[in-house]
Design an enzyme around this catalytic site. Structure first.
Site, PDB file in Angstrom:
ATOM      1  N   GLU A   1      -6.045  -4.657  10.344  1.00 33.67           N
ATOM      2  CA  GLU A   1      -4.998  -3.668  10.613  1.00 33.67           C
ATOM      3  C   GLU A   1      -5.330  -2.904  11.890  1.00 33.67           C
ATOM      4  O   GLU A   1      -6.100  -1.936  11.850  1.00 33.67           O
ATOM      5  CB  GLU A   1      -4.901  -2.674   9.450  1.00 33.67           C
ATOM      6  CG  GLU A   1      -4.553  -3.309   8.124  1.00 33.67           C
ATOM      7  CD  GLU A   1      -3.904  -2.308   7.179  1.00 33.67           C
ATOM      8  OE1 GLU A   1      -2.776  -2.569   6.748  1.00 33.67           O
ATOM      9  OE2 GLU A   1      -4.508  -1.258   6.900  1.00 33.67           O
TER      10      GLU A   1
ATOM     11  N   SER B   1       2.771  -2.031  10.507  1.00 33.04           N
ATOM     12  CA  SER B   1       4.218  -2.147  10.764  1.00 33.04           C
ATOM     13  C   SER B   1       4.785  -3.530  10.441  1.00 33.04           C
ATOM     14  O   SER B   1       5.648  -4.032  11.153  1.00 33.04           O
ATOM     15  CB  SER B   1       4.546  -1.736  12.197  1.00 33.04           C
ATOM     16  OG  SER B   1       4.207  -0.373  12.406  1.00 33.04           O
TER      17      SER B   1
ATOM     18  N   GLY C   1       1.963   2.383  10.861  1.00 32.78           N
ATOM     19  CA  GLY C   1       2.945   3.456  10.736  1.00 32.78           C
ATOM     20  C   GLY C   1       3.601   3.839  12.047  1.00 32.78           C
ATOM     21  O   GLY C   1       4.281   4.857  12.141  1.00 32.78           O
TER      22      GLY C   1
ATOM     23  N   ASN D   1       0.871  -1.178   0.000  1.00 36.57           N
ATOM     24  CA  ASN D   1       0.000   0.000   0.000  1.00 36.57           C
ATOM     25  C   ASN D   1       0.909   1.229   0.000  1.00 36.57           C
ATOM     26  O   ASN D   1       1.439   1.605   1.035  1.00 36.57           O
ATOM     27  CB  ASN D   1      -0.894  -0.035   1.254  1.00 36.57           C
ATOM     28  CG  ASN D   1      -1.776   1.188   1.351  1.00 36.57           C
ATOM     29  OD1 ASN D   1      -1.868   1.986   0.413  1.00 36.57           O
ATOM     30  ND2 ASN D   1      -2.437   1.347   2.494  1.00 36.57           N
ATOM     31  N   TRP D   2       1.089   1.807  -1.184  1.00 34.00           N
ATOM     32  CA  TRP D   2       2.009   2.952  -1.299  1.00 34.00           C
ATOM     33  C   TRP D   2       1.442   4.215  -0.651  1.00 34.00           C
ATOM     34  O   TRP D   2       2.164   5.178  -0.419  1.00 34.00           O
ATOM     35  CB  TRP D   2       2.312   3.239  -2.778  1.00 34.00           C
ATOM     36  CG  TRP D   2       3.177   2.216  -3.436  1.00 34.00           C
ATOM     37  CD1 TRP D   2       3.661   1.044  -2.888  1.00 34.00           C
ATOM     38  CD2 TRP D   2       3.667   2.254  -4.787  1.00 34.00           C
ATOM     39  NE1 TRP D   2       4.414   0.361  -3.819  1.00 34.00           N
ATOM     40  CE2 TRP D   2       4.435   1.083  -4.992  1.00 34.00           C
ATOM     41  CE3 TRP D   2       3.531   3.157  -5.852  1.00 34.00           C
ATOM     42  CZ2 TRP D   2       5.069   0.801  -6.208  1.00 34.00           C
ATOM     43  CZ3 TRP D   2       4.145   2.884  -7.054  1.00 34.00           C
ATOM     44  CH2 TRP D   2       4.912   1.716  -7.229  1.00 34.00           C
ATOM     45  N   LYS D   3       0.147   4.246  -0.419  1.00 37.52           N
ATOM     46  CA  LYS D   3      -0.527   5.451   0.106  1.00 37.52           C
ATOM     47  C   LYS D   3      -0.194   6.640  -0.801  1.00 37.52           C
ATOM     48  O   LYS D   3      -0.050   6.457  -2.006  1.00 37.52           O
ATOM     49  CB  LYS D   3      -0.140   5.695   1.571  1.00 37.52           C
ATOM     50  CG  LYS D   3      -0.344   4.434   2.425  1.00 37.52           C
ATOM     51  CD  LYS D   3      -0.219   4.679   3.901  1.00 37.52           C
ATOM     52  CE  LYS D   3      -0.411   3.360   4.646  1.00 37.52           C
ATOM     53  NZ  LYS D   3      -0.391   3.505   6.092  1.00 37.52           N
TER      54      LYS D   3
ATOM     55  N   GLU E   1      -7.231   4.948   7.402  1.00 37.69           N
ATOM     56  CA  GLU E   1      -6.990   6.367   7.093  1.00 37.69           C
ATOM     57  C   GLU E   1      -8.186   6.962   6.355  1.00 37.69           C
ATOM     58  O   GLU E   1      -8.521   8.127   6.540  1.00 37.69           O
ATOM     59  CB  GLU E   1      -5.691   6.509   6.282  1.00 37.69           C
ATOM     60  CG  GLU E   1      -4.476   6.263   7.174  1.00 37.69           C
ATOM     61  CD  GLU E   1      -3.271   5.666   6.459  1.00 37.69           C
ATOM     62  OE1 GLU E   1      -3.215   5.697   5.222  1.00 37.69           O
ATOM     63  OE2 GLU E   1      -2.385   5.150   7.159  1.00 37.69           O
TER      64      GLU E   1
ATOM     65  N   HIS F   1      -9.701   1.405   4.315  1.00 33.08           N
ATOM     66  CA  HIS F   1      -8.470   1.581   5.098  1.00 33.08           C
ATOM     67  C   HIS F   1      -8.767   2.543   6.258  1.00 33.08           C
ATOM     68  O   HIS F   1      -9.546   3.482   6.100  1.00 33.08           O
ATOM     69  CB  HIS F   1      -7.351   2.129   4.208  1.00 33.08           C
ATOM     70  CG  HIS F   1      -6.029   2.100   4.890  1.00 33.08           C
ATOM     71  ND1 HIS F   1      -5.660   3.051   5.803  1.00 33.08           N
ATOM     72  CD2 HIS F   1      -5.000   1.213   4.832  1.00 33.08           C
ATOM     73  CE1 HIS F   1      -4.452   2.759   6.275  1.00 33.08           C
ATOM     74  NE2 HIS F   1      -4.032   1.644   5.701  1.00 33.08           N
TER      75      HIS F   1
HETATM   76  P1  PGA Z   1       2.455   0.390   7.725  1.00 30.66           P
HETATM   77  O1  PGA Z   1       1.015   0.622   7.023  1.00 30.66           O
HETATM   78  O2  PGA Z   1       2.983  -0.919   7.187  1.00 30.66           O
HETATM   79  O3  PGA Z   1       3.270   1.551   7.325  1.00 30.66           O
HETATM   80  O4  PGA Z   1       2.200   0.316   9.196  1.00 30.66           O
HETATM   81  C1  PGA Z   1       0.145  -0.446   6.810  1.00 30.66           C
HETATM   82  C2  PGA Z   1      -1.121   0.060   6.183  1.00 30.66           C
HETATM   83  O5  PGA Z   1      -1.586   1.139   6.561  1.00 30.66           O
HETATM   84  O6  PGA Z   1      -1.684  -0.598   5.296  1.00 30.66           O
END
Ligand code: PGA
Length: 253
Positions: free
Chosen positions: A169, A215, A175, A9-11, A99, A97
């Site tokens: 998640e 993470s 993150g 997931n590059w975001k 976010e 997600h």
């Molecule tokens: P992260 O993000 O690996 O940077 O914790 C995972 C995600 O949000 O899909």
């Protein structure tokens, strides 16, 4: 064996050129995948066609969108419809997600609409669920995540449900560098499987891939993926570094 999946997931990271190089670096590595293993790259919308053409030659690799609109089409400036994704040959889309839920107010019912549209266009939703730190500390994480599934997925008939990929998640691990322990991950994944089993039966429960996200790194992926009910990972930060993501792909069961 259930599908085992490493999903990047590059975001909202990387320029087009950096993204293209990252994909090339990954494909140059000698990665051999077993038939039940898959790698998915969820890239920003403007990179989808490029990513799709890069992965086209690589069997078991796919490009994915990170989001889609809950509206079919029309006057929704700035939105991207599922039909648009379908028209460029995209077969996967991350839905819900944390976010998106947090910063863009996506509710379980909005996510149900997105799931429905995806399935209508043969796009596989990678459906995210997971609790905040406050919920985990109150001990209510199981009920919380169960409700996310119930309100966004459990209206689906078995045929459609069979297409879903779930990503658990925990928000407190995204993150933050704070990964769930293998015990915490396995416990929640087993719980999700039993919730699915109670609604759809045990065959469905053992069929659906459940990825862990939060993470995942090159140095913890193998341990996490070794859990019986963890079928790979949804990876943010570590998917932006070719050598790290290659190591994570190699950690798949
Ligand atoms: P992260 O993000 O690996 O940077 O914790 C995972 C995600 O949000 O899909």
């Amino acid at each position: 064996m259930r599908h085992q999946i490493a999903a990047a997931n590059w975001k909202m990271n990387l320029t087009f050129q950096q993204g293209e190089k990252l994909l090339n670096d990954i494909f140059e590595a000698d990665i051999s995948l077993a038939p039940h293993q898959k790698v998915i790259f969820a890239v920003p919308f403007p990179y989808l066609i490029m990513a799709k053409s890069e992965v086209e030659e690589e069997k078991s690799f796919a490009a994915a969108a990170q989001n889609c609109s809950n509206k079919k089409s029309g006057a929704y400036t700035g939105e991207v419809s599922v039909e648009m994704l379908h028209s460029i040959g995209i077969n996967y889309c991350i839905i819900g997600h944390s976010e998106r839920r947090e910063y863009f107010n996506e509710t379980n019912s909005i996510l149900a609409e997105k799931v429905n549209l995806c399935l209508q266009y043969n796009i596989i939703p990678v459906f995210c669920c997971g609790e905040s730190l406050a919920i985990r500390e109150s001990g209510k994480q199981n009920e919380f995540v169960q409700l996310q599934l119930r309100e966004s997925l459990f209206h689906l008939d078995s045929e459609k449900m069979k297409k879903i990929i779930i990503a658990y998640e925990p928000i407190w691990a995204i993150g933050t560098g704070k990964t769930a322990t293998t015990g915490q991950a396995q416990e929640m994944h087993a719980h999700l499987r039993s919730v699915i089993g109670n609604h759809y039966g045990s065959e469905m429960a053992s069929f659906i891939p459940i990825l862990y996200g939060g993470s995942v790194k090159a140095n913890n992926a193998k341990e996490l993926f070794s859990c019986a009910d963890v079928d790979g990972g949804l990876v943010g930060g570590a998917s932006l570094v070719a050598s790290d993501f290659i190591e994570i792909i190699r950690s798949l069961k």
